[in-house]
Design a protein around this motif. Sequence first.
Motif, short mmCIF file in Angstrom:
data_model
loop_
_atom_site.label_atom_id
_atom_site.label_comp_id
_atom_site.label_asym_id
_atom_site.label_seq_id
_atom_site.Cartn_x
_atom_site.Cartn_y
_atom_site.Cartn_z
N UNK A 1 -31.20 -41.50 -32.41
CA UNK A 1 -30.70 -40.82 -33.23
C UNK A 1 -31.18 -39.23 -33.44
N UNK A 2 -30.17 -38.17 -33.18
CA UNK A 2 -30.74 -36.78 -32.97
C UNK A 2 -30.75 -36.15 -34.35
N UNK A 3 -31.70 -35.44 -34.80
CA UNK A 3 -31.67 -34.72 -36.11
C UNK A 3 -31.80 -33.46 -35.88
N UNK A 4 -31.16 -32.53 -36.65
CA UNK A 4 -31.28 -31.19 -36.45
C UNK A 4 -31.43 -30.52 -37.72
N UNK A 5 -32.72 -30.09 -38.07
CA UNK A 5 -33.25 -29.50 -39.11
C UNK A 5 -33.11 -27.85 -39.17
N UNK A 6 -32.42 -27.41 -40.20
CA UNK A 6 -32.13 -25.96 -40.32
C UNK A 6 -33.10 -25.58 -41.24
N UNK A 7 -34.17 -24.69 -41.11
CA UNK A 7 -35.12 -24.43 -42.18
C UNK A 7 -35.88 -23.40 -41.30
N UNK A 8 -36.72 -22.72 -42.24
CA UNK A 8 -37.48 -21.47 -41.85
C UNK A 8 -38.67 -21.87 -40.99
N UNK A 9 -39.00 -21.39 -39.94
CA UNK A 9 -40.39 -21.83 -39.29
C UNK A 9 -41.74 -21.18 -40.00
N UNK A 10 -41.41 -19.88 -40.58
CA UNK A 10 -42.62 -18.95 -41.14
C UNK A 10 -42.32 -18.99 -42.59
N UNK A 41 -34.70 -27.80 -34.05
CA UNK A 41 -34.86 -27.12 -35.10
C UNK A 41 -34.15 -25.83 -35.05
N UNK A 42 -33.48 -25.15 -36.20
CA UNK A 42 -32.80 -24.01 -35.99
C UNK A 42 -33.34 -23.10 -37.19
N UNK A 43 -34.00 -22.06 -36.92
CA UNK A 43 -34.75 -21.08 -37.87
C UNK A 43 -33.42 -20.29 -38.27
N UNK A 53 -25.46 -12.50 -41.55
CA UNK A 53 -25.10 -13.75 -41.75
C UNK A 53 -23.81 -14.68 -40.81
N UNK A 54 -23.07 -13.72 -40.45
CA UNK A 54 -21.67 -14.28 -39.48
C UNK A 54 -22.23 -14.72 -38.26
N UNK A 55 -23.15 -13.95 -37.69
CA UNK A 55 -23.33 -14.25 -36.48
C UNK A 55 -24.43 -15.37 -36.39
N UNK A 56 -25.31 -15.52 -37.51
CA UNK A 56 -26.16 -16.69 -37.74
C UNK A 56 -25.37 -17.82 -37.67
N UNK A 57 -24.30 -17.72 -38.55
CA UNK A 57 -23.58 -19.21 -38.66
C UNK A 57 -22.81 -19.54 -37.64
N UNK A 58 -22.46 -18.39 -36.68
CA UNK A 58 -21.78 -18.91 -35.41
C UNK A 58 -22.64 -19.52 -34.37
N UNK A 59 -24.11 -19.02 -34.21
CA UNK A 59 -24.99 -19.54 -33.56
C UNK A 59 -25.39 -20.87 -33.98
N UNK A 60 -25.62 -21.24 -35.28
CA UNK A 60 -25.83 -22.48 -35.69
C UNK A 60 -24.65 -23.53 -35.52
N UNK A 61 -23.45 -23.10 -35.64
CA UNK A 61 -22.28 -23.92 -34.97
C UNK A 61 -22.22 -24.33 -33.59
N UNK A 62 -22.54 -23.46 -33.01
CA UNK A 62 -22.77 -23.50 -31.35
C UNK A 62 -23.94 -24.43 -31.04
N UNK A 63 -25.05 -24.30 -31.67
CA UNK A 63 -26.25 -25.03 -31.72
C UNK A 63 -25.95 -26.40 -31.76
N UNK A 64 -25.28 -26.65 -32.93
CA UNK A 64 -24.82 -28.18 -33.33
C UNK A 64 -23.97 -28.67 -32.54
N UNK A 65 -23.02 -27.85 -32.05
CA UNK A 65 -22.29 -28.55 -30.79
C UNK A 65 -22.62 -28.98 -29.80
N UNK A 66 -23.99 -28.02 -29.44
CA UNK A 66 -24.55 -28.39 -28.28
C UNK A 66 -25.22 -29.70 -28.50
#
Length: 72
Positions: A1-10, A41-43, A53-66
């Motif tokens: 099972x793959x888990x993607x956690x979207x949270x701050x590292x620092x 992990x996606x920070x 915000x917009x680019x962060x959302x795009x990168x999150x979606x791209x990372x999730x698709x990957x």
Amino acid sequence: MKILLVLMEHDYGVASRGASYEYTNIFLPTKKIAGEENTFHFDFFAEFKKSGKEEMNNKLLAYAEEVKPDIC
């Protein structure tokens, strides 16, 4: 099972403050239980500060698709 956690590292997004509560108490234990190869992990805050915000959302979606996580 793959888990993607979207949270701050620092803590509050500031590296000099050390690891965030979420990183220490959610990401690291999940990685230990599920395995490093299954935990991702996606920070969002670091990316938001860097790209906005917009680019962060795009990168999150791209990372999730990957990664194609089962849980996010």
